[in-house]
Design a protein around this motif. Structure first.
Motif, mmCIF file in Angstrom:
data_model
loop_
_atom_site.group_PDB
_atom_site.id
_atom_site.type_symbol
_atom_site.label_atom_id
_atom_site.label_comp_id
_atom_site.label_asym_id
_atom_site.label_seq_id
_atom_site.Cartn_x
_atom_site.Cartn_y
_atom_site.Cartn_z
ATOM 1 N N GLY A 68 36.989 11.953 -21.447
ATOM 2 C CA GLY A 68 38.013 12.422 -22.360
ATOM 3 C C GLY A 68 37.585 13.594 -23.217
ATOM 4 N N PHE A 69 36.451 14.237 -22.890
ATOM 5 C CA PHE A 69 35.996 15.387 -23.674
ATOM 6 C C PHE A 69 37.008 16.512 -23.570
ATOM 7 C CE2 PHE A 69 31.410 13.979 -22.747
ATOM 8 C CZ PHE A 69 31.395 13.180 -23.864
ATOM 9 N N ASP A 70 37.366 17.093 -24.724
ATOM 10 C CA ASP A 70 38.366 18.156 -24.687
ATOM 11 C C ASP A 70 38.089 19.291 -25.652
ATOM 12 O OD1 ASP A 70 38.898 16.754 -27.011
ATOM 13 O OD2 ASP A 70 41.020 16.482 -26.611
ATOM 14 N N VAL A 71 36.935 19.257 -26.332
ATOM 15 C CA VAL A 71 36.633 20.331 -27.284
ATOM 16 C C VAL A 71 35.123 20.577 -27.335
ATOM 17 C CG1 VAL A 71 36.476 18.835 -29.322
ATOM 18 C CG2 VAL A 71 37.173 21.196 -29.597
ATOM 19 N N LEU B 20 22.701 28.775 -32.633
ATOM 20 C CA LEU B 20 23.958 28.092 -32.371
ATOM 21 C C LEU B 20 23.697 26.669 -31.904
ATOM 22 C CD1 LEU B 20 27.090 28.357 -31.945
ATOM 23 C CD2 LEU B 20 26.552 28.978 -29.584
ATOM 24 N N GLY B 21 24.404 25.723 -32.508
ATOM 25 C CA GLY B 21 24.373 24.349 -32.046
ATOM 26 C C GLY B 21 25.695 24.042 -31.356
ATOM 27 N N THR B 22 25.647 23.330 -30.232
ATOM 28 C CA THR B 22 26.872 23.004 -29.503
ATOM 29 C C THR B 22 26.948 21.507 -29.248
ATOM 30 O OG1 THR B 22 25.903 23.258 -27.287
ATOM 31 C CG2 THR B 22 26.802 25.236 -28.311
ATOM 32 N N ARG B 23 28.184 21.032 -29.158
ATOM 33 C CA ARG B 23 28.420 19.619 -28.832
ATOM 34 C C ARG B 23 29.789 19.507 -28.197
ATOM 35 N NH1 ARG B 23 29.074 14.865 -33.228
ATOM 36 N NH2 ARG B 23 30.881 16.132 -33.684
ATOM 37 N N ILE B 24 29.835 18.911 -27.007
ATOM 38 C CA ILE B 24 31.112 18.646 -26.347
ATOM 39 C C ILE B 24 31.559 17.268 -26.801
ATOM 40 C CG2 ILE B 24 32.285 18.333 -24.143
ATOM 41 C CD1 ILE B 24 30.232 20.236 -22.904
ATOM 42 N N THR B 25 32.812 17.182 -27.246
ATOM 43 C CA THR B 25 33.291 15.926 -27.807
ATOM 44 C C THR B 25 34.775 15.731 -27.492
ATOM 45 O OG1 THR B 25 33.326 14.600 -29.835
ATOM 46 C CG2 THR B 25 33.860 16.939 -30.054
ATOM 47 N N ALA B 26 35.291 14.596 -27.896
ATOM 48 C CA ALA B 26 36.706 14.281 -27.699
ATOM 49 C C ALA B 26 37.399 14.230 -29.052
ATOM 50 C CB ALA B 26 36.856 12.941 -26.985
ATOM 51 N N THR B 27 38.614 14.745 -29.099
ATOM 52 C CA THR B 27 39.374 14.670 -30.346
ATOM 53 C C THR B 27 40.125 13.352 -30.454
ATOM 54 O OG1 THR B 27 41.196 15.863 -29.301
ATOM 55 C CG2 THR B 27 39.632 17.158 -30.601
ATOM 56 N N THR B 28 40.379 12.720 -29.316
ATOM 57 C CA THR B 28 41.028 11.407 -29.283
ATOM 58 C C THR B 28 40.334 10.566 -28.217
ATOM 59 O OG1 THR B 28 42.647 12.145 -27.651
ATOM 60 C CG2 THR B 28 43.282 12.311 -29.973
ATOM 61 N N PRO B 29 40.395 9.250 -28.323
ATOM 62 C CA PRO B 29 39.775 8.405 -27.302
ATOM 63 C C PRO B 29 40.463 8.593 -25.939
ATOM 64 C CG PRO B 29 40.463 7.101 -29.211
ATOM 65 C CD PRO B 29 40.991 8.476 -29.403
ATOM 66 N N GLY C 124 48.322 23.205 -15.343
ATOM 67 C CA GLY C 124 48.119 22.356 -14.178
ATOM 68 C C GLY C 124 46.722 21.782 -14.037
ATOM 69 N N ALA C 125 45.831 22.054 -14.982
ATOM 70 C CA ALA C 125 44.465 21.530 -14.899
ATOM 71 C C ALA C 125 44.439 20.082 -15.366
ATOM 72 C CB ALA C 125 43.525 22.368 -15.742
ATOM 73 N N ASP C 126 43.634 19.262 -14.689
ATOM 74 C CA ASP C 126 43.494 17.879 -15.127
ATOM 75 C C ASP C 126 42.305 17.772 -16.092
ATOM 76 O OD1 ASP C 126 41.202 17.892 -13.559
ATOM 77 O OD2 ASP C 126 42.038 16.617 -12.001
ATOM 78 N N GLN C 127 42.084 16.579 -16.609
ATOM 79 C CA GLN C 127 41.030 16.360 -17.599
ATOM 80 C C GLN C 127 39.660 16.743 -17.052
ATOM 81 O OE1 GLN C 127 41.566 15.394 -20.800
ATOM 82 N NE2 GLN C 127 39.406 15.700 -21.194
ATOM 83 N N ALA C 128 39.378 16.444 -15.799
ATOM 84 C CA ALA C 128 38.079 16.776 -15.215
ATOM 85 C C ALA C 128 37.877 18.291 -15.177
ATOM 86 C CB ALA C 128 37.959 16.185 -13.819
ATOM 87 N N ASP C 129 38.931 19.046 -14.845
ATOM 88 C CA ASP C 129 38.841 20.509 -14.846
ATOM 89 C C ASP C 129 38.562 21.035 -16.248
ATOM 90 O OD1 ASP C 129 39.341 20.688 -12.121
ATOM 91 O OD2 ASP C 129 41.486 21.062 -12.381
ATOM 92 N N GLN C 130 39.208 20.451 -17.247
ATOM 93 C CA GLN C 130 39.002 20.870 -18.631
ATOM 94 C C GLN C 130 37.545 20.617 -19.049
ATOM 95 O OE1 GLN C 130 41.698 22.610 -18.807
ATOM 96 N NE2 GLN C 130 42.672 21.790 -20.619
ATOM 97 N N GLU C 131 37.029 19.442 -18.694
ATOM 98 C CA GLU C 131 35.645 19.113 -19.026
ATOM 99 C C GLU C 131 34.681 20.063 -18.322
ATOM 100 O OE1 GLU C 131 34.300 15.038 -18.882
ATOM 101 O OE2 GLU C 131 36.320 14.339 -19.391
ATOM 102 N N ASP C 132 34.936 20.354 -17.051
ATOM 103 C CA ASP C 132 34.082 21.289 -16.313
ATOM 104 C C ASP C 132 34.073 22.659 -16.982
ATOM 105 O OD1 ASP C 132 33.434 19.353 -14.456
ATOM 106 O OD2 ASP C 132 34.813 20.103 -12.915
ATOM 107 N N ALA C 133 35.236 23.110 -17.440
ATOM 108 C CA ALA C 133 35.325 24.408 -18.109
ATOM 109 C C ALA C 133 34.535 24.389 -19.421
ATOM 110 C CB ALA C 133 36.786 24.775 -18.364
ATOM 111 N N LEU C 134 34.630 23.300 -20.181
ATOM 112 C CA LEU C 134 33.871 23.203 -21.427
ATOM 113 C C LEU C 134 32.369 23.197 -21.161
ATOM 114 C CD1 LEU C 134 35.938 20.614 -23.500
ATOM 115 C CD2 LEU C 134 35.704 23.068 -23.929
ATOM 116 N N ARG C 135 31.955 22.485 -20.121
ATOM 117 C CA ARG C 135 30.529 22.468 -19.772
ATOM 118 C C ARG C 135 30.064 23.853 -19.320
ATOM 119 N NH1 ARG C 135 28.954 17.381 -20.242
ATOM 120 N NH2 ARG C 135 30.438 15.719 -19.866
ATOM 121 N N SER C 136 30.910 24.565 -18.594
ATOM 122 C CA SER C 136 30.589 25.924 -18.187
ATOM 123 C C SER C 136 30.428 26.833 -19.398
ATOM 124 C CB SER C 136 31.693 26.460 -17.262
ATOM 125 O OG SER C 136 31.522 27.839 -17.028
#
Length: 135
Positions: free
Chosen positions: A57-60, A39-48, A12-24
């Motif tokens: 659209g960040f999801d990983v 460790l190097g980190t980068r938040i990115t999108a697998t698809t546009p 039930g999470a939307d894209q914004a919730d997913q991005e917030d979780a990744l940033r957390s």
């Protein structure tokens, strides 16, 4: 180079919730003193992102491990973050074509954690304890 990728999934999470979780999670890993400087980190999108979507659209979260950092130490930190969440989301860990999804319940199961590490560790390093030391 990405050594390990992490996705966060919550029903039930939307894209914004997913991005917030990744940033957390990214913030958690950056604050973890046991990983400092390794460790190097980068938040990115697998698809546009869809054209009608206002978010990025960040999801990983892509992780690049330094030479002295074991996959086990990193996975333990990711699972500590997962278990610290009020409603712990599922976490999908992937290395190349290998993908493993861990629910909060599975993250508490020592045998499941050992199996995950055995699959994700490169070059058979999976026979390590959760703290990254050899067993």
């Amino acid at each position: 180079m990405t050594d390990l990728a992490v996705e966060v999934r919550r029903e039930g999470a939307d894209q914004a919730d997913q991005e917030d979780a990744l940033r957390s999670l990214d913030g958690w890993l950056r604050a973890d003193e046991t990983l400092a400087g390794r460790l190097g980190t980068r938040i990115t999108a697998t698809t546009p992102a869809p054209a009608d979507h206002m978010g990025t659209g960040f999801d990983v979260l892509e992780l690049a491990l330094g030479s002295s950092l074991s996959t086990a130490a990193l996975v333990v930190s990711v699972l500590q973050w997962q278990l610290s969440r009020r409603r712990a989301p599922a976490v999908v860990l992937s290395r190349g074509d290998v993908r493993v999804e861990l629910s909060a319940e599975a993250a508490r199961d020592e045998a499941a954690l050992r199996r995950v590490l055995a699959v994700l560790e490169p070059d058979g390093e999976g026979a390590r304890d959760g703290d990254g030391s050899a067993s």
